[in-house]
Design a protein around this motif. Sequence first.
Motif, PDB file in Angstrom:
ATOM      1  N   CYS A 139       0.840  -1.211   0.000  1.00 40.84           N
ATOM      2  CA  CYS A 139       0.000   0.000   0.000  1.00 40.84           C
ATOM      3  C   CYS A 139       0.869   1.253   0.000  1.00 40.84           C
ATOM      4  O   CYS A 139       0.602   2.217  -0.722  1.00 40.84           O
ATOM      5  CB  CYS A 139      -0.909   0.067   1.220  1.00 40.84           C
ATOM      6  N   CYS A 142       2.149   3.155  -3.067  1.00 44.58           N
ATOM      7  CA  CYS A 142       1.258   3.996  -3.875  1.00 44.58           C
ATOM      8  C   CYS A 142       0.608   5.117  -3.073  1.00 44.58           C
ATOM      9  O   CYS A 142       0.027   6.036  -3.649  1.00 44.58           O
ATOM     10  CB  CYS A 142       0.146   3.159  -4.491  1.00 44.58           C
ATOM     11  N   HIS A 143       0.609   5.001  -1.753  1.00 47.50           N
ATOM     12  CA  HIS A 143      -0.130   5.970  -0.930  1.00 47.50           C
ATOM     13  C   HIS A 143       0.764   6.614   0.114  1.00 47.50           C
ATOM     14  O   HIS A 143       1.510   5.925   0.796  1.00 47.50           O
ATOM     15  CB  HIS A 143      -1.267   5.279  -0.176  1.00 47.50           C
ATOM     16  N   PRO A 154      -4.160   8.482  -4.036  1.00 46.78           N
ATOM     17  CA  PRO A 154      -4.343   9.668  -3.190  1.00 46.78           C
ATOM     18  C   PRO A 154      -3.699   9.505  -1.819  1.00 46.78           C
ATOM     19  O   PRO A 154      -3.546   8.388  -1.336  1.00 46.78           O
ATOM     20  CB  PRO A 154      -5.868   9.769  -3.054  1.00 46.78           C
ATOM     21  N   ARG A 162     -12.563  11.310   6.425  1.00 51.02           N
ATOM     22  CA  ARG A 162     -13.320  11.600   5.212  1.00 51.02           C
ATOM     23  C   ARG A 162     -14.283  10.494   4.802  1.00 51.02           C
ATOM     24  O   ARG A 162     -15.251  10.736   4.095  1.00 51.02           O
ATOM     25  CB  ARG A 162     -12.359  11.881   4.047  1.00 51.02           C
ATOM     26  N   ARG A 163     -13.996   9.236   5.188  1.00 54.79           N
ATOM     27  CA  ARG A 163     -14.766   8.103   4.671  1.00 54.79           C
ATOM     28  C   ARG A 163     -15.228   7.183   5.784  1.00 54.79           C
ATOM     29  O   ARG A 163     -14.534   7.028   6.790  1.00 54.79           O
ATOM     30  CB  ARG A 163     -13.902   7.268   3.730  1.00 54.79           C
ATOM     31  N   TYR A 167     -17.357   1.998   3.284  1.00 54.64           N
ATOM     32  CA  TYR A 167     -16.728   2.501   2.056  1.00 54.64           C
ATOM     33  C   TYR A 167     -15.290   1.997   1.951  1.00 54.64           C
ATOM     34  O   TYR A 167     -14.857   1.511   0.911  1.00 54.64           O
ATOM     35  CB  TYR A 167     -16.782   4.030   2.062  1.00 54.64           C
ATOM     36  N   PRO A 175     -11.498  -1.783  -5.862  1.00 52.27           N
ATOM     37  CA  PRO A 175     -10.984  -0.410  -5.967  1.00 52.27           C
ATOM     38  C   PRO A 175     -11.741   0.452  -6.972  1.00 52.27           C
ATOM     39  O   PRO A 175     -11.944   1.642  -6.737  1.00 52.27           O
ATOM     40  CB  PRO A 175      -9.532  -0.609  -6.413  1.00 52.27           C
ATOM     41  N   SER A 178     -14.546   3.161  -6.240  1.00 54.53           N
ATOM     42  CA  SER A 178     -14.347   4.443  -5.556  1.00 54.53           C
ATOM     43  C   SER A 178     -13.654   5.482  -6.424  1.00 54.53           C
ATOM     44  O   SER A 178     -13.139   6.459  -5.923  1.00 54.53           O
ATOM     45  CB  SER A 178     -13.478   4.220  -4.322  1.00 54.53           C
ATOM     46  N   SER A 235      -9.031   0.875 -12.221  1.00 59.95           N
ATOM     47  CA  SER A 235      -8.136   1.456 -11.234  1.00 59.95           C
ATOM     48  C   SER A 235      -6.823   0.698 -11.256  1.00 59.95           C
ATOM     49  O   SER A 235      -6.822  -0.531 -11.364  1.00 59.95           O
ATOM     50  CB  SER A 235      -8.736   1.353  -9.836  1.00 59.95           C
ATOM     51  N   MET A 237      -5.124   0.297  -8.726  1.00 56.02           N
ATOM     52  CA  MET A 237      -5.016  -0.353  -7.420  1.00 56.02           C
ATOM     53  C   MET A 237      -5.546  -1.780  -7.534  1.00 56.02           C
ATOM     54  O   MET A 237      -6.636  -2.000  -8.020  1.00 56.02           O
ATOM     55  CB  MET A 237      -5.827   0.435  -6.385  1.00 56.02           C
ATOM     56  N   TYR A 240      -7.837  -6.532  -3.122  1.00 58.30           N
ATOM     57  CA  TYR A 240      -7.234  -7.366  -2.085  1.00 58.30           C
ATOM     58  C   TYR A 240      -8.144  -8.515  -1.675  1.00 58.30           C
ATOM     59  O   TYR A 240      -7.891  -9.194  -0.702  1.00 58.30           O
ATOM     60  CB  TYR A 240      -6.802  -6.504  -0.893  1.00 58.30           C
TER      61      TYR A 240
HETATM   62  C1  HEC Z   1      -0.577   0.235  -7.583  1.00 56.69           C
HETATM   63  C2  HEC Z   1      -0.873   1.306  -6.667  1.00 56.69           C
HETATM   64  C3  HEC Z   1      -1.797   1.064  -5.488  1.00 56.69           C
HETATM   65  C4  HEC Z   1      -1.655   0.117  -4.481  1.00 56.69           C
HETATM   66  C5  HEC Z   1      -0.619  -0.978  -4.345  1.00 56.69           C
HETATM   67  C6  HEC Z   1      -2.711   0.396  -3.523  1.00 56.69           C
HETATM   68  N1  HEC Z   1      -3.466   1.448  -3.950  1.00 56.69           N
HETATM   69 FE1  HEC Z   1      -5.039   2.271  -2.967  1.00 56.69          FE
HETATM   70  N2  HEC Z   1      -5.439   3.467  -4.593  1.00 56.69           N
HETATM   71  C7  HEC Z   1      -4.621   3.604  -5.695  1.00 56.69           C
HETATM   72  C8  HEC Z   1      -5.217   4.548  -6.614  1.00 56.69           C
HETATM   73  C9  HEC Z   1      -4.646   4.975  -7.964  1.00 56.69           C
HETATM   74  C10 HEC Z   1      -6.429   4.990  -6.019  1.00 56.69           C
HETATM   75  C11 HEC Z   1      -7.432   6.020  -6.585  1.00 56.69           C
HETATM   76  C12 HEC Z   1      -8.381   5.316  -7.547  1.00 56.69           C
HETATM   77  C13 HEC Z   1      -9.345   4.389  -6.842  1.00 56.69           C
HETATM   78  O1  HEC Z   1     -10.051   4.860  -5.935  1.00 56.69           O
HETATM   79  O2  HEC Z   1      -9.364   3.210  -7.194  1.00 56.69           O
HETATM   80  C14 HEC Z   1      -6.529   4.291  -4.731  1.00 56.69           C
HETATM   81  C15 HEC Z   1      -7.564   4.466  -3.818  1.00 56.69           C
HETATM   82  C16 HEC Z   1      -7.519   4.024  -2.498  1.00 56.69           C
HETATM   83  C17 HEC Z   1      -8.424   4.416  -1.448  1.00 56.69           C
HETATM   84  C18 HEC Z   1      -9.615   5.393  -1.596  1.00 56.69           C
HETATM   85  C19 HEC Z   1      -9.143   6.800  -1.311  1.00 56.69           C
HETATM   86  C20 HEC Z   1     -10.262   7.805  -1.261  1.00 56.69           C
HETATM   87  O3  HEC Z   1      -9.973   8.988  -1.068  1.00 56.69           O
HETATM   88  O4  HEC Z   1     -11.431   7.442  -1.424  1.00 56.69           O
HETATM   89  C21 HEC Z   1      -8.031   3.767  -0.297  1.00 56.69           C
HETATM   90  C22 HEC Z   1      -8.686   3.848   1.074  1.00 56.69           C
HETATM   91  C23 HEC Z   1      -6.889   2.963  -0.634  1.00 56.69           C
HETATM   92  N3  HEC Z   1      -6.594   3.142  -1.973  1.00 56.69           N
HETATM   93  C24 HEC Z   1      -6.192   2.151   0.271  1.00 56.69           C
HETATM   94  C25 HEC Z   1      -5.191   1.244  -0.112  1.00 56.69           C
HETATM   95  C26 HEC Z   1      -4.625   0.227   0.779  1.00 56.69           C
HETATM   96  C27 HEC Z   1      -4.992   0.050   2.245  1.00 56.69           C
HETATM   97  C28 HEC Z   1      -3.761  -0.500   0.030  1.00 56.69           C
HETATM   98  C29 HEC Z   1      -2.968  -1.743   0.445  1.00 56.69           C
HETATM   99  C30 HEC Z   1      -3.718  -2.833   1.039  1.00 56.69           C
HETATM  100  C31 HEC Z   1      -3.719   0.096  -1.307  1.00 56.69           C
HETATM  101  N4  HEC Z   1      -4.612   1.136  -1.345  1.00 56.69           N
HETATM  102  C32 HEC Z   1      -2.895  -0.322  -2.353  1.00 56.69           C
HETATM  103  C33 HEC Z   1      -3.426   2.942  -5.911  1.00 56.69           C
HETATM  104  C34 HEC Z   1      -2.948   1.885  -5.144  1.00 56.69           C
END
Ligand code: HEC
Length: 263
Positions: A139, A142-143, A154, A162-163, A167, A175, A178, A235, A237, A240
């Motif tokens: 995670c 990317c975050h 983001p 915020r959430r 959600y 993913p 959202s 997305s 992402m 999981y």
């Molecule tokens: C390859 C990159 C990538 C990985 C790895 C990833 N994310 Fe994301 N994530 C994103 C992107 C790009 C978005 C925005 C687009 C979307 O909402 O799908 C996002 C959106 C989110 C959001 C929503 C944010 C919002 O403002 O609504 C959350 C919460 C989140 N990720 C948590 C996680 C968590 C926890 C993990 C690990 C278990 C993870 N992400 C792994 C790229 C990633």
Amino acid sequence: MPASPTLSFLPLLLPLWLFQAEPTSEIPKQNPHASAADVERGARLFRTNCGVCHGPAGNGGRGANLAQPSLRRASNDQALFLVIRQGIPGTEMPPGWWVLDDHEMWQVAAYVRSLGRVPPENVHGDAQAGERLFRTTGCIGCHQVALEGGNLGPSLTDIGSRRGVSYLRAVLLDPASSLPEDFLQVQAVTSDGKRITGIRLNEDTWSIQLRDLSGHLLSFWKDDLASLEKQPGRSPMPSYRGRLSDQELDHVVAYLVSLRGDR
Ligand code: HEC
Ligand code: HEC
């Protein structure tokens, strides 16, 4: 004689003018209508006027989760009243004075405060275990949280304010459910056959700028590309579902809920 067009606007403008004329200093610092009966009436007003966006029990949906001990934009009673009365310009949060009088808005405010005193909805996980998973399952690549982490996704520094829980769980399983409105995944193929997936940052007639999956900023002249495919609804992402056990998912959600911008 018919009224001039300018004058016929007056009745429309008048309420707005009256509303703006009242100085903030005359609004009490503490909620003057916060008895148990006020909270109960506030709950009913909330369900009819606010529940569509904030959920009938206030724990969020299209609008923010209000069932928390402290609210970002409403740190005290006066600020809460103002948010409810004026709405939040530039967001979907509408001004309450369109539908409620001052007394009613204080009652709704009393109800909103009472929500913050109940324990947060079904967070079973352990936030510390969740933080470890956040670092080991990718995670953080990317975050960003606070100042650490990647920037393809983001920042999650204040995601818990915020959430809502349901959600957050949905994002981890699906993913694409959202996607922010202005979000677009693109796939570019260069003339020498290199395939690049990323998210669009900017685009004009001749060029496109994107961030690839390792977080690099790239810019291309469209004429130099063999193809450019837009992938709305996708997305970068990964889901999981199946990658994290139910218990691990609870841990990660508990960690996300704990992120309120103060660390
Ligand atoms: C390859 C990159 C990538 C990985 C790895 C990833 N994310 Fe994301 N994530 C994103 C992107 C790009 C978005 C925005 C687009 C979307 O909402 O799908 C996002 C959106 C989110 C959001 C929503 C944010 C919002 O403002 O609504 C959350 C919460 C989140 N990720 C948590 C996680 C968590 C926890 C993990 C690990 C278990 C993870 N992400 C792994 C790229 C990633
Ligand atoms: C049309 C949808 C909608 C309605 C109806 C609505 N809200 Fe909101 N509200 C939002 C959104 C969206 C936000 C988050 C705005 C932002 O910060 O981007 C918000 C934010 C808030 C906040 C600030 C939360 C914080 O963390 O500081 C409060 C308090 C609030 N709303 C209370 C209410 C009350 C009380 C009502 C009913 C009188 C109401 N809202 C009606 C959409 C709505």
